[in-house]
Design an enzyme around this catalytic site. Sequence first.
Site, PDB file in Angstrom:
ATOM      1  N   ASP A  52    -119.990 -72.268 -17.308  1.00 55.98           N
ATOM      2  CA  ASP A  52    -120.431 -73.505 -16.657  1.00 55.98           C
ATOM      3  C   ASP A  52    -119.189 -74.259 -16.186  1.00 55.98           C
ATOM      4  OD1 ASP A  52    -123.445 -74.953 -16.848  1.00 55.98           O
ATOM      5  OD2 ASP A  52    -121.781 -76.238 -16.207  1.00 55.98           O
ATOM      6  N   PHE A 101    -139.624 -67.194 -15.932  1.00 60.04           N
ATOM      7  CA  PHE A 101    -140.917 -67.849 -16.139  1.00 60.04           C
ATOM      8  C   PHE A 101    -140.970 -68.665 -17.425  1.00 60.04           C
ATOM      9  CE2 PHE A 101    -141.669 -64.115 -13.494  1.00 60.04           C
ATOM     10  CZ  PHE A 101    -142.346 -64.675 -12.430  1.00 60.04           C
ATOM     11  N   GLU A 148    -140.146 -74.872 -20.603  1.00 65.91           N
ATOM     12  CA  GLU A 148    -139.393 -75.769 -21.476  1.00 65.91           C
ATOM     13  C   GLU A 148    -140.295 -76.191 -22.628  1.00 65.91           C
ATOM     14  OE1 GLU A 148    -137.379 -78.990 -19.417  1.00 65.91           O
ATOM     15  OE2 GLU A 148    -136.653 -77.582 -17.922  1.00 65.91           O
ATOM     16  N   SER A 176    -157.634 -82.911 -17.022  1.00 67.58           N
ATOM     17  CA  SER A 176    -157.177 -84.032 -16.182  1.00 67.58           C
ATOM     18  C   SER A 176    -156.150 -84.874 -16.918  1.00 67.58           C
ATOM     19  CB  SER A 176    -158.376 -84.898 -15.803  1.00 67.58           C
ATOM     20  OG  SER A 176    -159.393 -84.077 -15.274  1.00 67.58           O
ATOM     21  N   GLY A 219    -145.044 -83.101 -13.868  1.00 68.90           N
ATOM     22  CA  GLY A 219    -143.655 -83.416 -13.513  1.00 68.90           C
ATOM     23  C   GLY A 219    -142.782 -82.252 -13.916  1.00 68.90           C
ATOM     24  N   CYS A 247    -139.558 -77.957 -12.449  1.00 70.12           N
ATOM     25  CA  CYS A 247    -140.006 -76.800 -11.650  1.00 70.12           C
ATOM     26  C   CYS A 247    -141.183 -77.090 -10.719  1.00 70.12           C
ATOM     27  CB  CYS A 247    -140.362 -75.647 -12.566  1.00 70.12           C
ATOM     28  SG  CYS A 247    -138.907 -74.900 -13.289  1.00 70.12           S
ATOM     29  N   LYS A 267    -143.021 -83.552 -20.518  1.00 66.43           N
ATOM     30  CA  LYS A 267    -144.011 -82.990 -21.458  1.00 66.43           C
ATOM     31  C   LYS A 267    -143.420 -83.050 -22.857  1.00 66.43           C
ATOM     32  CE  LYS A 267    -142.937 -78.078 -21.075  1.00 66.43           C
ATOM     33  NZ  LYS A 267    -143.499 -76.765 -20.861  1.00 66.43           N
TER      34      LYS A 267
HETATM   35  N1  NAD Z   1    -135.889 -75.435 -16.309  1.00 66.96           N
HETATM   36  C1  NAD Z   1    -136.878 -74.567 -16.283  1.00 66.96           C
HETATM   37  O1  NAD Z   1    -137.827 -74.649 -17.055  1.00 66.96           O
HETATM   38  C2  NAD Z   1    -136.854 -73.405 -15.310  1.00 66.96           C
HETATM   39  C3  NAD Z   1    -137.783 -72.357 -15.464  1.00 66.96           C
HETATM   40  C4  NAD Z   1    -137.740 -71.300 -14.577  1.00 66.96           C
HETATM   41  C5  NAD Z   1    -136.823 -71.289 -13.538  1.00 66.96           C
HETATM   42  N2  NAD Z   1    -135.936 -72.322 -13.386  1.00 66.96           N
HETATM   43  C6  NAD Z   1    -134.956 -72.254 -12.307  1.00 66.96           C
HETATM   44  O2  NAD Z   1    -133.694 -71.864 -12.876  1.00 66.96           O
HETATM   45  C7  NAD Z   1    -132.625 -72.524 -12.202  1.00 66.96           C
HETATM   46  C8  NAD Z   1    -131.794 -73.307 -13.197  1.00 66.96           C
HETATM   47  O3  NAD Z   1    -132.610 -74.334 -13.745  1.00 66.96           O
HETATM   48  P1  NAD Z   1    -132.128 -75.228 -14.985  1.00 66.96           P
HETATM   49  O4  NAD Z   1    -133.262 -76.111 -15.341  1.00 66.96           O
HETATM   50  O5  NAD Z   1    -131.544 -74.327 -16.019  1.00 66.96           O
HETATM   51  O6  NAD Z   1    -130.958 -76.068 -14.271  1.00 66.96           O
HETATM   52  P2  NAD Z   1    -129.910 -77.069 -14.934  1.00 66.96           P
HETATM   53  O7  NAD Z   1    -129.638 -78.077 -13.904  1.00 66.96           O
HETATM   54  O8  NAD Z   1    -130.385 -77.468 -16.292  1.00 66.96           O
HETATM   55  O9  NAD Z   1    -128.606 -76.156 -15.148  1.00 66.96           O
HETATM   56  C9  NAD Z   1    -127.800 -75.671 -14.117  1.00 66.96           C
HETATM   57  C10 NAD Z   1    -126.388 -75.506 -14.662  1.00 66.96           C
HETATM   58  O10 NAD Z   1    -125.570 -74.875 -13.684  1.00 66.96           O
HETATM   59  C11 NAD Z   1    -124.274 -75.427 -13.753  1.00 66.96           C
HETATM   60  N3  NAD Z   1    -123.565 -75.102 -12.503  1.00 66.96           N
HETATM   61  C12 NAD Z   1    -123.845 -75.543 -11.250  1.00 66.96           C
HETATM   62  N4  NAD Z   1    -122.969 -74.985 -10.362  1.00 66.96           N
HETATM   63  C13 NAD Z   1    -122.152 -74.165 -11.088  1.00 66.96           C
HETATM   64  C14 NAD Z   1    -121.051 -73.312 -10.737  1.00 66.96           C
HETATM   65  N5  NAD Z   1    -120.649 -73.185  -9.473  1.00 66.96           N
HETATM   66  N6  NAD Z   1    -120.414 -72.642 -11.724  1.00 66.96           N
HETATM   67  C15 NAD Z   1    -120.820 -72.776 -13.007  1.00 66.96           C
HETATM   68  N7  NAD Z   1    -121.852 -73.559 -13.391  1.00 66.96           N
HETATM   69  C16 NAD Z   1    -122.512 -74.246 -12.444  1.00 66.96           C
HETATM   70  C17 NAD Z   1    -124.525 -76.907 -14.000  1.00 66.96           C
HETATM   71  O11 NAD Z   1    -123.400 -77.547 -14.542  1.00 66.96           O
HETATM   72  C18 NAD Z   1    -125.703 -76.840 -14.996  1.00 66.96           C
HETATM   73  O12 NAD Z   1    -125.248 -76.809 -16.334  1.00 66.96           O
HETATM   74  C19 NAD Z   1    -133.282 -73.366 -11.108  1.00 66.96           C
HETATM   75  O13 NAD Z   1    -133.296 -72.633  -9.922  1.00 66.96           O
HETATM   76  C20 NAD Z   1    -134.688 -73.582 -11.629  1.00 66.96           C
HETATM   77  O14 NAD Z   1    -135.618 -73.800 -10.593  1.00 66.96           O
HETATM   78  C21 NAD Z   1    -135.934 -73.374 -14.266  1.00 66.96           C
END
Ligand code: NAD
Length: 451
Positions: free
Chosen positions: A30, A156, A159, A269, A274, A277, A339
């Site tokens: 990260d 999939f 959270e 309902s 929110g 995703c 949630k």
């Molecule tokens: N959160 C969910 O429940 C969920 C479920 C399925 C899919 N997704 C998808 O997964 C992806 C990630 O979601 P998330 O909720 O984990 O995002 P998030 O924002 O919690 O985490 C993203 C991380 O990427 C890091 N980052 C950004 N650019 C970077 C780089 N260039 N180098 C290194 N680190 C970098 C950020 O610092 C951050 O820690 C999204 O596309 C989201 O739509 C999320």
Amino acid sequence: MKIAIVGTGYVGLVTGISLALQNHKVICVDNDKNKVSKINKGKSPFFEPDIDKYLKKVLKERTLKATNDLQGAILESNVTIIAVGTPTINSKIDLSFIKTASAQIGESLGKVKNYHVIAVKSTVLPGITEKVIKPILEKYSKKKVGEFGLCMNPEFLREGNAIEDALNPDRIIIGQIDDKSGKEFAKIYSKLSVPKIFTNLATAEFTKYAANSLFATLISFSNEISRIAETTENVDVLDVWKGVHLDKRLSPIINSQRIKPGVLSYILSGCGFGGSCFPKDIKALSSFADEIGSEGGLIKSVIDINTTQPQRMILLLKKAMGAANLKNKKIAVLGLTFKPNTDDIRESVALPIIETLLSQEAIVVAHDPMAYKENISPQLTNLPITLADTLKEALENAEAAIVVTAWDEYIKLSPEFFIKMMKKPIVIDGRRIYDKHSFLKKGVIYKGIGT
Ligand SMILES: NC(=O)c1ccc[n+]([C@@H]2O[C@H](COP(=O)([O-])OP(=O)(O)OC[C@H]3O[C@@H](n4cnc5c(N)ncnc54)[C@H](O)[C@@H]3O)[C@@H](O)[C@H]2O)c1
């Protein structure tokens, strides 16, 4: 396998932990130094049930470590998973994080000697992996696909249940640019005996949007039904759903036992969906449909219903208070996260509800068991609200309480508690967690979505 994961948010870190628990060697990357340092100390930067326990285990077993050194991580690995954020801004997918990450990964990929697979786990619209990410990887690595592998592996996990979902997924979708990419990448899941579907890249990308849109549609459909129920005499939508859910096509009877499928929790309902995703993905899909000249009318309605649903809570509040004016009235908002069992407030329904209350000059005192002050996003910190440390503090002298998140702590509350704590026991139930009849009987002024 040796796996680098770029982005250690909810998806990256949870995926990393689950792969490390399956004895792969995982390096989580990260660019946020604070997150990396927390992870290496065994403290997840976000809340998920049991996450710290598993994180400490894989750190101790040395199957996972975190770093800021992207190049070092890629050079040590056979597979790199991209898990950076893909937010939606002005209803369009924002690819800036994934483009930057792809360029950085591409540079390192140029230095890798062995065959290496890049897999996109971030949610991206159909065509993005092939038309946007692939050219960036090729440009910066000075290699062509074939010399390296490329896959799209949608995530999939939910959270609040993320570790369990990652360890026991219901299916694994692997979009592959060629057979070799998919075959090599699938090795990271060799210990999981679940259906593995191999597709092309765009189908894998689309599957994620179709899945999220389906659940979002069920929620908005249920909310449309609740709006009609609210204006129909003698109908409570909660009783309607009880009857609908018992349809054998929705909850089959197997060996004389009624099965309650998870989908039923989306046919209920409430005050809207929110999170990180559903809202962003459905808006991105709608813009995509427009761009390619597809109609997408249903998707637009799903978004419209969800955007206006939180305002129903304000309507119910005013009805219950018998007041057109909320000026200087103390309103307790119970629940900020989108949630229960998460500390994520991204696109939480609480936000538009609070904004509306503030625009009408109400005094807002909010409470959430998990949104500790340090974890609250700037969206909330900048709002002129009081964040109560305890439920008691939130409800004391309040003229109404609005329940936004179905936390266990709120589900357990009795009508007597509201009566004792509040100036006036008015409860607006956005998740239908209370028994309407007992609340009314005890003297609470109760209003819920769909009743
Ligand atoms: N959160 C969910 O429940 C969920 C479920 C399925 C899919 N997704 C998808 O997964 C992806 C990630 O979601 P998330 O909720 O984990 O995002 P998030 O924002 O919690 O985490 C993203 C991380 O990427 C890091 N980052 C950004 N650019 C970077 C780089 N260039 N180098 C290194 N680190 C970098 C950020 O610092 C951050 O820690 C999204 O596309 C989201 O739509 C999320």
